[in-house]
Design a protein around this motif. Structure first.
Motif, short mmCIF file in Angstrom:
data_model
loop_
_atom_site.label_atom_id
_atom_site.label_comp_id
_atom_site.label_asym_id
_atom_site.label_seq_id
_atom_site.Cartn_x
_atom_site.Cartn_y
_atom_site.Cartn_z
N LYS A 86 0.83 -1.22 0.00
CA LYS A 86 0.00 0.00 0.00
C LYS A 86 0.86 1.27 0.00
O LYS A 86 0.34 2.35 -0.21
N GLN A 87 2.18 1.13 0.23
CA GLN A 87 3.06 2.29 0.31
C GLN A 87 3.60 2.72 -1.04
O GLN A 87 4.30 3.72 -1.13
N GLY A 88 3.34 1.95 -2.07
CA GLY A 88 3.77 2.32 -3.41
C GLY A 88 5.01 1.58 -3.87
O GLY A 88 5.73 0.97 -3.07
N ALA A 89 5.25 1.64 -5.16
CA ALA A 89 6.33 0.89 -5.80
C ALA A 89 7.71 1.29 -5.28
O ALA A 89 8.57 0.44 -5.08
N ARG A 90 7.92 2.58 -5.08
CA ARG A 90 9.23 3.05 -4.62
C ARG A 90 9.57 2.47 -3.24
O ARG A 90 10.67 1.98 -3.00
N ALA A 91 8.60 2.53 -2.32
CA ALA A 91 8.81 2.00 -0.97
C ALA A 91 9.06 0.49 -1.02
O ALA A 91 9.94 -0.01 -0.33
#
Length: 148
Positions: free
Chosen positions: A54-59
């Motif tokens: 849920k924190q996104g691809a970068r994270a």
């Protein structure tokens, strides 16, 4: 003599098999990722917590990369430990002198979540007296009539 050489050859083969199958499993400090890796950096298993996704691809990329590095370092350290047990500390030290320090000795810096900067109270400026090795110099500079 032949029996000693045969034992050494068998011990070397056993060590090579053990090192080839060696892996380490590490969980990221934030608990969102677990990786099993070999000393070569091969990812054998990867488990992601749904909260990480849920924190996104970068994270996800950063946490996975950090966790793979930690797991690889742990596997390399385990291989150094096995080698030291099999060959003795003297040989392990020789190998480290060629290959470089073991990960836990040289670069073991576990990833930790960033801390919020603490409130810092303004510090008072203090003037320090210069450190003087020769007591005669101290007496010279303490005399205001010499300072013009």
């Amino acid at each position: 003599m032949a029996a000693v050489n045969e034992e050494r050859m068998q011990a070397t083969e056993r060590l090579q098999r053990d090192l080839a199958a060696l892996t380490a499993t590490v969980e990221h400090p934030n608990g969102t990722c677990m990786v099993t890796a070999s000393p070569k950096g091969e990812i054998k298993a990867l488990h992601l917590h749904p909260a990480l996704l849920k924190q996104g691809a970068r994270a996800v990329g950063e946490v996975v990369t950090e966790t793979v590095r930690l797991a690889t370092n742990a596997a390399v350290q385990l291989s150094f430990n096995k080698m030291a047990l099999a060959l003795g500390d003297g040989m392990a030290i020789d190998v480290e002198s060629i290959a470089g320090d073991s990960p836990f000795r040289s670069t073991w810096n576990p990833v930790t979540p960033p801390e919020a900067p603490a409130e810092q109270a303004p510090q008072e400026r203090r003037t320090r007296a210069p450190r003087v090795e020769d007591p005669d110099e101290d007496a010279f500079f303490d005399n205001p009539s010499w300072l013009r």
